[in-house]
Design an enzyme around this catalytic site. Sequence first.
Site, PDB file in Angstrom:
ATOM      1  N   HIS A 130       0.838  -1.205   0.000  1.00  0.00           N
ATOM      2  CA  HIS A 130       0.000   0.000   0.000  1.00  0.00           C
ATOM      3  C   HIS A 130       0.872   1.253   0.000  1.00  0.00           C
ATOM      4  CE1 HIS A 130      -3.253   2.754   1.515  1.00  0.00           C
ATOM      5  NE2 HIS A 130      -2.219   3.310   2.115  1.00  0.00           N
ATOM      6  N   GLU A 131       1.901   1.271   0.837  1.00  0.00           N
ATOM      7  CA  GLU A 131       2.773   2.447   0.897  1.00  0.00           C
ATOM      8  C   GLU A 131       3.543   2.624  -0.410  1.00  0.00           C
ATOM      9  OE1 GLU A 131       2.300   4.514   3.107  1.00  0.00           O
ATOM     10  OE2 GLU A 131       1.118   3.242   4.431  1.00  0.00           O
ATOM     11  N   HIS A 134       1.388   4.362  -2.825  1.00  0.00           N
ATOM     12  CA  HIS A 134       1.460   5.821  -2.710  1.00  0.00           C
ATOM     13  C   HIS A 134       2.655   6.359  -3.492  1.00  0.00           C
ATOM     14  CE1 HIS A 134      -1.759   6.913  -0.043  1.00  0.00           C
ATOM     15  NE2 HIS A 134      -1.358   6.112   0.938  1.00  0.00           N
ATOM     16  N   GLU A 204      -6.097   7.505  -0.724  1.00  0.00           N
ATOM     17  CA  GLU A 204      -6.068   6.256   0.040  1.00  0.00           C
ATOM     18  C   GLU A 204      -6.731   5.119  -0.732  1.00  0.00           C
ATOM     19  OE1 GLU A 204      -4.439   5.428   2.772  1.00  0.00           O
ATOM     20  OE2 GLU A 204      -3.601   7.448   2.753  1.00  0.00           O
TER      21      GLU A 204
END
Length: 297
Positions: A130-131, A134, A204
């Site tokens: 997930h990071e 980003h 997000e």
Amino acid sequence: MNGFKTAMLLAALTALFMGLGYIFGGSGGAAIALVVAAGMNLFTFWNADSIVLRMHNAREVDERTAPEFYNLVAGLARRAQLPMPRVYLVESPNPNAFATGRNPRNAAVAATTGLLDMLDREEVAAVMAHELGHVKNRDTLIMTMVATIAGAISMIANFGLFFGGHLGGGSGENRPNPLAAMAAVFMAPFAAMIVQMAISRTREFGADKAGAEISGNPRALASALARIAGPAQAVPNAASERNPAAAQLYIVPTSVSDLFSTHPATEKRIAALMAMENRGAASPSRRSASALDPNRR
């Protein structure tokens, strides 16, 4: 659609900033506001990662000092076709993670020791994916710009009543209308916060999707979100308590508020991930004890 929505919200935030400068200083104030915003964004463009990492007292790790965690991130970065980011650990019981850096070649990802202790290896891999999502989506730069402009709006609102007439170099008709100035002082920071939250929520959802694709395991990310959402709100987070703007950095929020949260509702994120799973994403692997020691039983 996410990119278009983000661009529109950034434009709205910039227009709000310029409008605030105009209210307090006319055309001269608007011009000064633009110059200030450009200078602040230039500074944060080059220094955001170091500022964020110092804020959390993050410790850089490598293959020697944290081999399991470092190699996990390295494997995900290869799958995502990203340059290897710098990897950090934050000594904190609050289970969370974040990414920072102005572009993929200057990115850093970090996880707290609380997160690594709480989740199994597959869940930690999904969180770090997930990071990296980003990073791949360049959200770290976007959110830095948003935080900078929102902070500048609050600063001008706080000082505008005292120095507004001088921003445009003037007096008389160049001075701000008292009613407009009073409304700006109270409403502009609130409006900036709403736009900032809207942008953060949009990014997000995008990072969840990218993280599920990178890890190949949307169910593991959904499981991780479900497990850490409550503790992240219950366990104190020193960095976000000192600087509330840090809340937008984390994978889950550190305070409870559906209306004013910088994140979408965790239930909605989990539902979107499970919809991906049901469309045929990779099935989850069996649970292991910890990402710091994935072979421990």
